[in-house]
Design a protein around this motif. Structure first.
Motif, short mmCIF file in Angstrom:
data_model
loop_
_atom_site.label_atom_id
_atom_site.label_comp_id
_atom_site.label_asym_id
_atom_site.label_seq_id
_atom_site.Cartn_x
_atom_site.Cartn_y
_atom_site.Cartn_z
N ASN A 4 41.86 -12.76 21.36
CA ASN A 4 41.85 -14.12 21.89
C ASN A 4 41.00 -15.00 20.98
O ASN A 4 40.32 -14.50 20.10
CB ASN A 4 41.33 -14.12 23.34
CG ASN A 4 39.90 -13.63 23.46
OD1 ASN A 4 38.98 -14.31 23.00
ND2 ASN A 4 39.68 -12.46 24.05
N GLY A 5 41.05 -16.28 21.21
CA GLY A 5 40.33 -17.21 20.36
C GLY A 5 38.85 -17.35 20.64
O GLY A 5 38.15 -18.05 19.91
N ALA A 6 38.35 -16.67 21.67
CA ALA A 6 36.96 -16.86 22.07
C ALA A 6 36.05 -15.67 21.76
O ALA A 6 34.84 -15.80 21.81
CB ALA A 6 36.88 -17.17 23.56
N GLY A 7 36.63 -14.51 21.48
CA GLY A 7 35.80 -13.33 21.23
C GLY A 7 36.64 -12.08 21.12
O GLY A 7 37.86 -12.14 21.06
N ASP A 8 35.97 -10.94 21.10
CA ASP A 8 36.66 -9.66 20.92
C ASP A 8 36.98 -8.94 22.21
O ASP A 8 37.60 -7.89 22.19
CB ASP A 8 35.79 -8.72 20.06
CG ASP A 8 35.57 -9.25 18.66
OD1 ASP A 8 36.42 -10.02 18.18
OD2 ASP A 8 34.54 -8.90 18.06
N THR A 9 36.52 -9.48 23.34
CA THR A 9 36.73 -8.80 24.61
C THR A 9 37.38 -9.75 25.62
O THR A 9 37.33 -10.98 25.47
CB THR A 9 35.40 -8.29 25.21
OG1 THR A 9 34.58 -9.41 25.52
CG2 THR A 9 34.68 -7.34 24.25
N PHE A 10 37.93 -9.14 26.66
CA PHE A 10 38.52 -9.93 27.73
C PHE A 10 37.46 -10.75 28.45
O PHE A 10 37.75 -11.85 28.94
CB PHE A 10 39.25 -9.00 28.70
CG PHE A 10 40.00 -9.73 29.78
CD1 PHE A 10 41.00 -10.64 29.46
CD2 PHE A 10 39.72 -9.51 31.11
CE1 PHE A 10 41.71 -11.32 30.44
CE2 PHE A 10 40.41 -10.18 32.12
CZ PHE A 10 41.40 -11.09 31.78
N GLY A 11 36.24 -10.26 28.49
CA GLY A 11 35.15 -11.01 29.11
C GLY A 11 34.94 -12.39 28.52
O GLY A 11 34.47 -13.29 29.21
N ALA A 12 35.32 -12.57 27.26
CA ALA A 12 35.15 -13.87 26.61
C ALA A 12 36.07 -14.94 27.19
O ALA A 12 35.79 -16.13 27.05
CB ALA A 12 35.39 -13.74 25.10
N VAL A 13 37.18 -14.52 27.83
CA VAL A 13 38.14 -15.50 28.33
C VAL A 13 38.46 -15.36 29.82
O VAL A 13 39.18 -16.18 30.37
CB VAL A 13 39.48 -15.43 27.55
CG1 VAL A 13 39.27 -15.82 26.09
CG2 VAL A 13 40.14 -14.07 27.68
#
Length: 139
Positions: free
Chosen positions: A52-61
Motif C-alpha cells: 500500500n502507499g502508506a507502509g509495509d503492513t496492513f496496520g498502516a492503512v
C-alpha cells in the motif's frame, strides 16, 4: 440489510476469487472506530504484510481502507487461524482487492488457499464479522 454481501465465488488452483457488493447505505471505507473493533478481535491483522502507499503492513492503512480490503485481510487471518498448530509453517497466504465499480460499491477479492473449504468458510465468517462490526461501530 448487510453492509457487504458476497455475490460470487470462483475457485481456481490455489486461489479463490470473490465478487462483493456494498449496500447503498454502507460506508465504502473503514474508520478508526471500526479498525479498533476489528483489531480487538484480530490482533495479528495490523502486522499482515500489505502493499500500500502508506507502509509495509496492513496496520498502516486499516483505519481508512476499503471494506473489501478489510474483508481480504480477515479471510487471510481466519485461514491462518484454522491451520493446525505446526502444520505447513512455510504457507503464506496472499490476496489482492480491487474495485470493479467503486461508485456502485462493487469489488473483487482474490486470496490464496491450501484448502478450498477452509477458504470458503473464512469468507463466510469474515463477512459475518465485518457486517456485525459495521453495525456496532456506526454512529
Amino acid at each position: 440489510m448487510d453492509a457487504l454481501s458476497v455475490k460470487r465465488f470462483v475457485v481456481g488452483d490455489g486461489r479463490i476469487g470473490c465478487d462483493v457488493a456494498l449496500a447503498p447505505h454502507a460506508p465504502r471505507t473503514t474508520t478508526p472506530t471500526l479498525a479498533a473493533h476489528v483489531r480487538a478481535a484480530f490482533p495479528d491483522l495490523p502486522s499482515h504484510a500489505c502493499v500500500n502507499g502508506a507502509g509495509d503492513t496492513f496496520g498502516a492503512v486499516m483505519e481508512a481502507t476499503s471494506l473489501p480490503h478489510m474483508l481480504e485481510h480477515l479471510v487471510i487471518d481466519l485461514q491462518t487461524r484454522a491451520a493446525p498448530a505446526g502444520s505447513r509453517p512455510d504457507v503464506v497466504y496472499v490476496g489482492v482487492t480491487r474495485w470493479t465499480d467503486e461508485s456502485a460499491g462493487r469489488a473483487h477479492i482474490e486470496v490464496s488457499f491450501t484448502d478450498d473449504l477452509v477458504a470458503l468458510r473464512a469468507f463466510r465468517d469474515a463477512a459475518r464479522f465485518l457486517n456485525a462490526a459495521v453495525v456496532t461501530c456506526s454512529p
